[in-house]
Design an enzyme around this catalytic site. Structure first.
Site, mmCIF file in Angstrom:
data_model
loop_
_atom_site.group_PDB
_atom_site.id
_atom_site.type_symbol
_atom_site.label_atom_id
_atom_site.label_comp_id
_atom_site.label_asym_id
_atom_site.label_seq_id
_atom_site.Cartn_x
_atom_site.Cartn_y
_atom_site.Cartn_z
ATOM 1 N N ARG A 119 30.796 -20.915 57.902
ATOM 2 C CA ARG A 119 31.228 -21.087 56.511
ATOM 3 C C ARG A 119 31.015 -22.522 56.030
ATOM 4 O O ARG A 119 30.582 -22.752 54.908
ATOM 5 C CB ARG A 119 32.688 -20.668 56.328
ATOM 6 C CG ARG A 119 32.886 -19.158 56.422
ATOM 7 C CD ARG A 119 34.338 -18.771 56.303
ATOM 8 N NE ARG A 119 35.083 -19.400 57.396
ATOM 9 C CZ ARG A 119 36.302 -19.901 57.288
ATOM 10 N NH1 ARG A 119 36.956 -19.851 56.154
ATOM 11 N NH2 ARG A 119 36.895 -20.439 58.326
ATOM 12 N N ASN A 177 35.722 -15.306 55.895
ATOM 13 C CA ASN A 177 35.667 -14.491 57.105
ATOM 14 C C ASN A 177 36.216 -13.110 56.803
ATOM 15 O O ASN A 177 37.191 -12.972 56.055
ATOM 16 C CB ASN A 177 36.509 -15.119 58.228
ATOM 17 C CG ASN A 177 35.833 -16.313 58.862
ATOM 18 O OD1 ASN A 177 34.631 -16.488 58.771
ATOM 19 N ND2 ASN A 177 36.620 -17.142 59.518
#
Length: 90
Positions: A20, A38
């Protein structure tokens, strides 16, 4: 300038490897807005909006990801324009 948004589900070893953070960095380099999150199944959901050419570059990058990741699949869907002011992770 042609703009659009996509939503991508990135599967493989993409959690716990800085994915990320790397997505955020790449999105900022490409001047894209959106978010990365996520998912409970171990995938990462990425929404990016901006200039079509740059969105396409991000989609291509997602297929590889950062060095520690092992991307096995990227499922991309075009979505309606979303007004993001920056790129965030959660």
């Amino acid at each position: 300038m042609d703009k659009h948004c996509v939503n991508a589900i990135v599967s493989g070893r993409v959690q716990g490897v800085g994915f990320r953070h790397a997505v955020k960095k790449r999105a900022e380099e490409l001047e894209l807005a959106g978010r990365a999150s996520n998912l409970a199944n171990g995938s990462v959901e990425v929404t990016v909006c901006g200039e079509t050419k740059k969105v396409d570059q991000m989609i291509e990058w997602l297929g590889q990801g950062p060095p520690a990741a092992q991307v096995t699949q990227v499922q991309v869907d075009n979505i309606d324009w979303c007004e993001y002011s920056s790129f965030t992770t959660d």
